[in-house]
Design an enzyme around this catalytic site. Structure first.
Site, PDB file in Angstrom:
ATOM      1  N   CYS A 160       2.083  -0.321   6.056  1.00 36.12           N
ATOM      2  CA  CYS A 160       2.507  -1.695   5.775  1.00 36.12           C
ATOM      3  C   CYS A 160       3.980  -1.684   5.392  1.00 36.12           C
ATOM      4  O   CYS A 160       4.802  -2.329   6.014  1.00 36.12           O
ATOM      5  CB  CYS A 160       1.642  -2.281   4.689  1.00 36.12           C
ATOM      6  N   ASP A 183      -0.346  -7.972   1.149  1.00 28.61           N
ATOM      7  CA  ASP A 183      -1.421  -8.572   0.351  1.00 28.61           C
ATOM      8  C   ASP A 183      -0.768  -8.893  -1.002  1.00 28.61           C
ATOM      9  O   ASP A 183      -0.614  -8.016  -1.853  1.00 28.61           O
ATOM     10  CB  ASP A 183      -2.529  -7.505   0.247  1.00 28.61           C
TER      11      ASP A 183
HETATM   12  N1  LIG Z   1      -6.347  -5.301   1.743  1.00 33.08           N
HETATM   13  C1  LIG Z   1      -5.500  -4.333   1.361  1.00 33.08           C
HETATM   14  N2  LIG Z   1      -4.561  -4.626   0.419  1.00 33.08           N
HETATM   15  C2  LIG Z   1      -3.698  -3.677   0.001  1.00 33.08           C
HETATM   16  O1  LIG Z   1      -2.859  -3.999  -0.871  1.00 33.08           O
HETATM   17  C3  LIG Z   1      -3.771  -2.365   0.562  1.00 33.08           C
HETATM   18  C4  LIG Z   1      -4.753  -2.086   1.539  1.00 33.08           C
HETATM   19  N3  LIG Z   1      -5.604  -3.084   1.915  1.00 33.08           N
HETATM   20  N4  LIG Z   1      -4.901  -0.842   2.075  1.00 33.08           N
HETATM   21  C5  LIG Z   1      -3.939   0.204   1.815  1.00 33.08           C
HETATM   22  C6  LIG Z   1      -3.265   0.067   0.510  1.00 33.08           C
HETATM   23  C7  LIG Z   1      -4.064   0.418  -0.705  1.00 33.08           C
HETATM   24  N5  LIG Z   1      -3.450  -0.442  -1.736  1.00 33.08           N
HETATM   25  C8  LIG Z   1      -4.105  -0.858  -2.887  1.00 33.08           C
HETATM   26  C9  LIG Z   1      -5.449  -0.592  -3.054  1.00 33.08           C
HETATM   27  C10 LIG Z   1      -6.119  -1.002  -4.200  1.00 33.08           C
HETATM   28  C11 LIG Z   1      -5.421  -1.677  -5.191  1.00 33.08           C
HETATM   29  C12 LIG Z   1      -6.167  -2.073  -6.429  1.00 33.08           C
HETATM   30  O2  LIG Z   1      -7.374  -2.076  -6.453  1.00 33.08           O
HETATM   31  N6  LIG Z   1      -5.489  -2.432  -7.490  1.00 33.08           N
HETATM   32  C13 LIG Z   1      -6.108  -2.912  -8.712  1.00 33.08           C
HETATM   33  C14 LIG Z   1      -6.518  -1.801  -9.639  1.00 33.08           C
HETATM   34  C15 LIG Z   1      -5.666  -0.575  -9.614  1.00 33.08           C
HETATM   35  C16 LIG Z   1      -6.150   0.555 -10.550  1.00 33.08           C
HETATM   36  O3  LIG Z   1      -7.105   0.385 -11.318  1.00 33.08           O
HETATM   37  O4  LIG Z   1      -5.523   1.633 -10.510  1.00 33.08           O
HETATM   38  C17 LIG Z   1      -5.143  -3.861  -9.395  1.00 33.08           C
HETATM   39  O5  LIG Z   1      -5.630  -4.661 -10.209  1.00 33.08           O
HETATM   40  O6  LIG Z   1      -3.950  -3.828  -9.122  1.00 33.08           O
HETATM   41  C18 LIG Z   1      -4.070  -1.934  -5.040  1.00 33.08           C
HETATM   42  C19 LIG Z   1      -3.412  -1.523  -3.887  1.00 33.08           C
HETATM   43  C20 LIG Z   1      -2.411  -1.224  -1.138  1.00 33.08           C
HETATM   44  N7  LIG Z   1      -2.885  -1.315   0.220  1.00 33.08           N
HETATM   45  O1  LIG Z   2       1.385  -0.899   0.713  1.00 33.29           O
HETATM   46  C1  LIG Z   2       0.598  -1.752   1.171  1.00 33.29           C
HETATM   47  C2  LIG Z   2      -0.418  -1.416   2.058  1.00 33.29           C
HETATM   48  C3  LIG Z   2      -1.225  -2.393   2.527  1.00 33.29           C
HETATM   49  N1  LIG Z   2      -1.057  -3.677   2.162  1.00 33.29           N
HETATM   50  C4  LIG Z   2      -1.981  -4.709   2.691  1.00 33.29           C
HETATM   51  C5  LIG Z   2      -1.460  -5.725   3.651  1.00 33.29           C
HETATM   52  C6  LIG Z   2      -2.720  -6.129   4.402  1.00 33.29           C
HETATM   53  O2  LIG Z   2      -3.449  -7.083   3.620  1.00 33.29           O
HETATM   54  C7  LIG Z   2      -3.518  -4.836   4.477  1.00 33.29           C
HETATM   55  C8  LIG Z   2      -3.285  -4.080   5.755  1.00 33.29           C
HETATM   56  O3  LIG Z   2      -3.863  -4.758   6.823  1.00 33.29           O
HETATM   57  P1  LIG Z   2      -3.224  -4.846   8.288  1.00 33.29           P
HETATM   58  O4  LIG Z   2      -4.313  -5.506   9.084  1.00 33.29           O
HETATM   59  O5  LIG Z   2      -2.978  -3.423   8.750  1.00 33.29           O
HETATM   60  O6  LIG Z   2      -1.983  -5.669   8.198  1.00 33.29           O
HETATM   61  O7  LIG Z   2      -3.038  -4.054   3.402  1.00 33.29           O
HETATM   62  C9  LIG Z   2      -0.068  -4.028   1.265  1.00 33.29           C
HETATM   63  O8  LIG Z   2       0.097  -5.197   0.876  1.00 33.29           O
HETATM   64  N2  LIG Z   2       0.739  -3.050   0.810  1.00 33.29           N
END
Ligand SMILES: Nc1nc(=O)c2c([nH]1)NC[C@@H]1CN(c3ccc(C(=O)N[C@@H](CCC(=O)O)C(=O)O)cc3)CN21
Ligand SMILES: O=c1ccn([C@H]2C[C@H](O)[C@@H](COP(=O)(O)O)O2)c(=O)[nH]1
Length: 283
Positions: A160, A183
Site C-alpha cells: 500500500c 484504510d
Molecule cells: N484492511 C486493511 N487495513 C490495513 O490497514 C492493513 C491491511 N488491511 N493489511 C495490511 C496491513 C496490516 N495493517 C494493520 C493491521 C492491523 C491493525 C490493527 O489491528 N490495529 C489495531 C490494534 C493494533 C495492536 O493492538 O497492536 C489498532 O487499534 O490500531 C493495524 C494495521 C495495515 N494494513
Molecule cells: O500500510 C498499509 C497497508 C494496507 N493498508 C490498507 C489499505 C486497504 O484498505 C488494504 C489493502 O487493500 P487493497 O485492496 O490491496 O488496496 O489495506 C493501509 O492502509 N496501510
C-alpha cells in the site's frame, strides 16, 4: 493531528461509496490527500483522539527495513498486523507460492532488500540509499520501491505504501512517501508513524538532519463497518497536543537496525490520548 481529522471529515462529507471486490465491503472514498510531518521539530504524528499502538507501527517498519517475509518475525518484533493477511486470506492460502504458515511471500521489505534481477542475483535498494546519503550523495534517484508488478502473484498483498523517495539539501534529509490505498481508521494511524520514523531513522544512521516528510495518499477510504465509530465516536473527541519520539542515539548504522534494535530503543513522551477504539479489520 488536524490534517488527519480534516481528511476523516472530508471523506465523511464528500466521499463516494465504492464497492471493493477483494474484501466484499463498500468503502467511503476520496482521491488524493497530502500530509506533512515536521520531523525536524519532532512533532510525532500520533493520533490522540484514540489510543494508538505506536510500537506495533514502528515494529512493522523495522520488519520492512530488515526485509522480513514472515508474520512470525513481525510478531516477534511486536507487530501482529500481518497475521491475518498471511494466514486468513483465502486467495493467498490457495496460492502455490505460499511457503506455509505465516509466509507473506515477496512483499514489501523483500522487494526493498532483495529485488530479483532478470539476469540473476538481487538488488538491495535500501543499502544503496544509505551508502549514498552517508557520503552526502543524492543522485536524484534515492528511491526505495516495494512495487514489483512482476511478483504480485508471489505475495499475499500488494504494497500500500509502495515508494519512499529520499532527498538531500545540504545536510538536511527529506522524504516523500507514496501510498496507493489507505484504510484511514486503521492503516493511516500506523502509516503516519511509519513515514515519520523512517525519515528520523535514516537521517540518524546517515548523519543527516531530518527535515520534513511528505506523505501522498491516492485512494483514502473508510470501510462501511468503520464509519459509525469514526463519525460518532472518534470525531466527536477533542485532540491533545502532539507527542514526541526519542530514538536510542546508539543506533548508528543499517547493520544496527538489522541486528540488535528492538522496540525498547524507541520512547514516546507526552502522549495524551482518549480511550482505545476497536475498528473492524477487513482481510
Ligand atoms: N484492511 C486493511 N487495513 C490495513 O490497514 C492493513 C491491511 N488491511 N493489511 C495490511 C496491513 C496490516 N495493517 C494493520 C493491521 C492491523 C491493525 C490493527 O489491528 N490495529 C489495531 C490494534 C493494533 C495492536 O493492538 O497492536 C489498532 O487499534 O490500531 C493495524 C494495521 C495495515 N494494513
Ligand atoms: O500500510 C498499509 C497497508 C494496507 N493498508 C490498507 C489499505 C486497504 O484498505 C488494504 C489493502 O487493500 P487493497 O485492496 O490491496 O488496496 O489495506 C493501509 O492502509 N496501510
Amino acid at each position: 493531528m488536524k490534517q488527519y481529522l480534516d481528511l476523516c471529515n472530508r471523506i465523511i462529507d464528500t466521499g463516494t461509496w465504492i464497492e471493493n471486490e477483494r474484501t466484499g465491503k463498500r468503502c467511503l472514498t476520496v482521491i488524493n490527500a497530502d500530509l506533512i510531518y515536521n520531523v525536524e521539530k519532532n512533532e510525532f504524528p500520533l493520533i490522540t483522539t484514540r489510543k494508538s499502538f505506536w510500537k506495533a507501527a514502528i515494529a512493522e517498519m523495522l520488519g520492512y527495513i530488515r526485509g522480513y517475509d514472515n508474520a512470525a518475525d513481525f510478531r516477534q518484533l511486536g507487530a501482529k498486523t500481518w497475521d491475518a493477511n498471511a494466514n486468513e486470506n483465502q486467495a493467498w492460502l490457495n496460492n502455490t507460492h505460499r511457503k506455509g504458515e505465516d509466509d507473506m511471500g515477496r512483499v514489501y521489505g523483500v522487494q526493498g532488500r532483495a529485488w530479483s534481477k532478470p539476469d540473476g542475483g538481487t538488488i538491495d535498494q535500501l543499502k544503496k540509499i544509505v551508502d549514498n546519503l552517508s557520503k552526502g550523495v543524492d543522485d536524484r534517484g534515492e528511491i526505495l520501491s516495494f512495487y514489483n508488478p512482476g511478483e504480485f502473484h508471489m505475495g499475499c498483498l500488494r504494497p500500500c505504501m509502495h515508494t519512499h523517495n529520499f532527498s538531500l539539501l545540504g545536510d538536511t534529509l527529506y522524504l516523500n512517501s507514496f501510498q496507493r490505498s489507505c484504510d484511514v481508521p486503521l492503516g493511516l494511524n500506523f502509516n503516519q508513524v511509519q513515514v515519520f520514523t523512517l525519515l528520523a531513522l535514516i537521517a540518524q544512521i546517515t548523519g543527516k538532519k531530518p527535515g520534513q516528510a511528505y506523505h501522498k495518499i491516492v485512494n483514502a477510504h473508510i470501510y462501511e463497518d468503520q464509519l459509525a465509530l469514526m463519525r460518532d465516536v472518534q470525531l466527536t473527541r477533542e485532540p491533545f497536543s502532539p507527542a514526541s519520539l526519542s530514538i536510542n542515539p546508539d543506533i548508528k548504522s543499517l547493520e544496527d537496525l538489522e541486528t540488535w534494535v528492538t522496540m525498547d530503543d524507541f520512547e514516546v513522551s507526552n502522549y495524551q490520548h482518549h480511550e482505545a477504539i476497536k475498528y473492524p479489520f477487513s482481510v
